[in-house]
Enzyme design. Structure first.
Site, PDB file in Angstrom:
ATOM      1  N   CYS A 140       0.826  -1.214   0.000  1.00 45.14           N
ATOM      2  CA  CYS A 140       0.000   0.000   0.000  1.00 45.14           C
ATOM      3  C   CYS A 140       0.857   1.260   0.000  1.00 45.14           C
ATOM      4  O   CYS A 140       0.402   2.323  -0.429  1.00 45.14           O
ATOM      5  CB  CYS A 140      -0.945   0.000   1.199  1.00 45.14           C
TER       6      CYS A 140
ATOM      7  N   GLY B 158     -17.676   2.127  20.154  1.00 42.43           N
ATOM      8  CA  GLY B 158     -17.366   2.483  18.778  1.00 42.43           C
ATOM      9  C   GLY B 158     -16.881   1.247  18.048  1.00 42.43           C
ATOM     10  O   GLY B 158     -16.485   0.251  18.675  1.00 42.43           O
TER      11      GLY B 158
END
Length: 436
Positions: A50, A189
């Site tokens: 990446c 979360g």
């Protein structure tokens, strides 16, 4: 033969460019074969992550080989070369060796010391080995890069401290609570930061994982991924007492946990310590929670201080890694330079063997009554004489190659013995060079 590197990375190209130039591991065979079919490119490896895309190759023509690889990258990804070239870098010879050793050792990574890049290069090399696009030089080169990376990792503390907020949270929890074995973690979360924290906490020995998220399905997916339990967000305060560690990272515009909420939970836990980590901006947890007995609250700023201190330590350790890289460059460059004399050594041995064989056959033709044992002894004797005669010039040529002074000796030998050399290396001699 020269090693060249052509590529781009997070330092030279934005993600929009890097993703366009990336290679899929499932489709890597074709580009690898196209790479080594380019004029004067004899070996090739493609590394695609990446954060970087790099090609490692061998060539006799540095400028031409570099230009052909740049064109290959542009054509393969259907990008105009004039648009792509501004993002590309290239290295050759010693600079190429230094670059790859640094990359493999994670000295060139976005996060210095991260371990992923070494595995990614090993995977890329595995594809090249599978499809036979790497050979003697790149095989030796990358194995050396792997050993250099291992030295850097074991002889320095480059990877010993947390440099991500998620991992810093785990490190801080360990300092406050000690051993995390058997501890239960609650994540409020279900975003990327919570996912990273889940990985780090469970790797560090935490026993259970609870996930509370406003969108229950998303929390359920994260919990399932790590073998945890999803909690409906409206039941957060009913279940909070189960957690020893609470990490909160929501997008709420205001605090969602007040001191009175935690005070009730701490009493229910009989004042057993609770560790709160608030990495949300704006904050999820009222800072006054830290004033409560048995409640320890840390914010993203506290974690950032740890990250920055650890990053400074890593950078200090990185300088030790750079010293190791410089030590190893010289050794590998000597081996690579010694290959320049290989064709001459091969041709010289072939000429001597041709003469030895011819003279031995003439001698044997004159001795019709010679026993097989005597013929074998003559064979061994002439071979021994030849090897002794060749030992010194071979050793001198190898040493000259390691010092970068091959031309004088190789030219003299070619003229003296009328040697015809080719660029194709002799396998047995290269094996001998590799073992030195």
């Amino acid at each position: 033969m020269n090693i060249i590197v052509v590529g781009l990375s997070h330092k030279t190209a934005p993600v929009e460019v890097r993703e366009r130039v990336a290679f899929s591991p499932n489709l890597i065979e074709r580009p690898l074969r196209e790479l080594v079919s380019l004029d004067d490119i004899s070996e090739g490896v493609i590394v695609s992550t990446c954060n970087r895309v790099e090609i490692y190759a061998t060539t006799h023509d540095i400028a031409g080989g570099t230009a052909r690889i740049k064109r290959f990258l542009a054509d393969h990804h259907r990008i105009p070369l004039e648009s792509l070239e501004q993002y590309l870098y290239s290295y050759h010879s010693e600079a190429a060796i230094r670059h790859v050793f640094r990359v493999a050792s994670s000295l060139d990574s976005m996060v210095v010391g991260e371990p992923q890049i070494l595995g990614q290069i090993k995977t890329a090399y595995g594809y090249a080995a599978e499809y036979r696009t790497s050979g003697t030089i790149l095989n030796r080169f990358l194995h050396k890069a792997f050993s250099v990376a291992k030295r850097v990792r074991t002889e320095t503390r480059i990877a010993s401290s947390a440099v991500s907020v998620a991992f810093a949270a785990v490190e801080l929890a360990r300092k406050i609570l000690g051993d995390l074995s058997g501890k239960t973690v609650m994540l409020i979360g279900a975003g990327e930061m919570c996912e990273l924290a889940a990985k780090h906490f469970l790797t560090s020995g935490a026993r259970g994982l609870l996930v509370a998220n406003r969108t229950f399905a998303k929390g359920e997916r994260l919990a399932a991924e790590f073998g945890g339990e999803a909690i409906p967000f409206e039941e957060l305060f009913q279940e909070l007492h189960r957690a020893d560690i609470v990490l909160s990272s929501t997008g709420a515009p205001h605090t969602i946990i007040a001191p009175r909420d935690v005070e009730a939970v701490v009493k229910r836990r009989k004042f057993k310590p609770m560790f709160f980590i608030d990495i949300a901006v704006p904050r999820d947890i009222d800072p006054r929670v830290n004033d409560l007995e048995s409640a320890y609250l840390f914010t993203v700023d506290d974690l950032q201080e740890i990250v920055e201190a650890n990053m400074a330590q890593r950078n200090q350790e990185a300088s030790k890694g750079e010293e190791i890289v410089e030590q190893e460059i010289g050794q590998f460059h000597c081996w690579l330079s010694s290959l320049e004399s290989t064709p001459t050594i091969v041709a010289l041995r072939a000429r001597f063997e041709e003469i030895r064989r011819a003279e031995l056959e003439k001698t044997l033709c004159g001795w019709k009554d010679l026993s097989p044992e005597a013929e074998k002894r003559l064979e061994i004797m002439t071979l021994s004489i030849m090897n002794k005669l060749l030992h010194t010039p071979t050793a001198v040529l190898k040493r000259a190659g390691q010092g970068g002074r091959t031309d004088l000796y190789t030219d003299a030998l070619r003229q003296l013995f009328d040697l015809q050399t080719s660029r194709q290396d002799d396998d047995e001699l290269e094996l001998e060079l590799e073992e030195e």
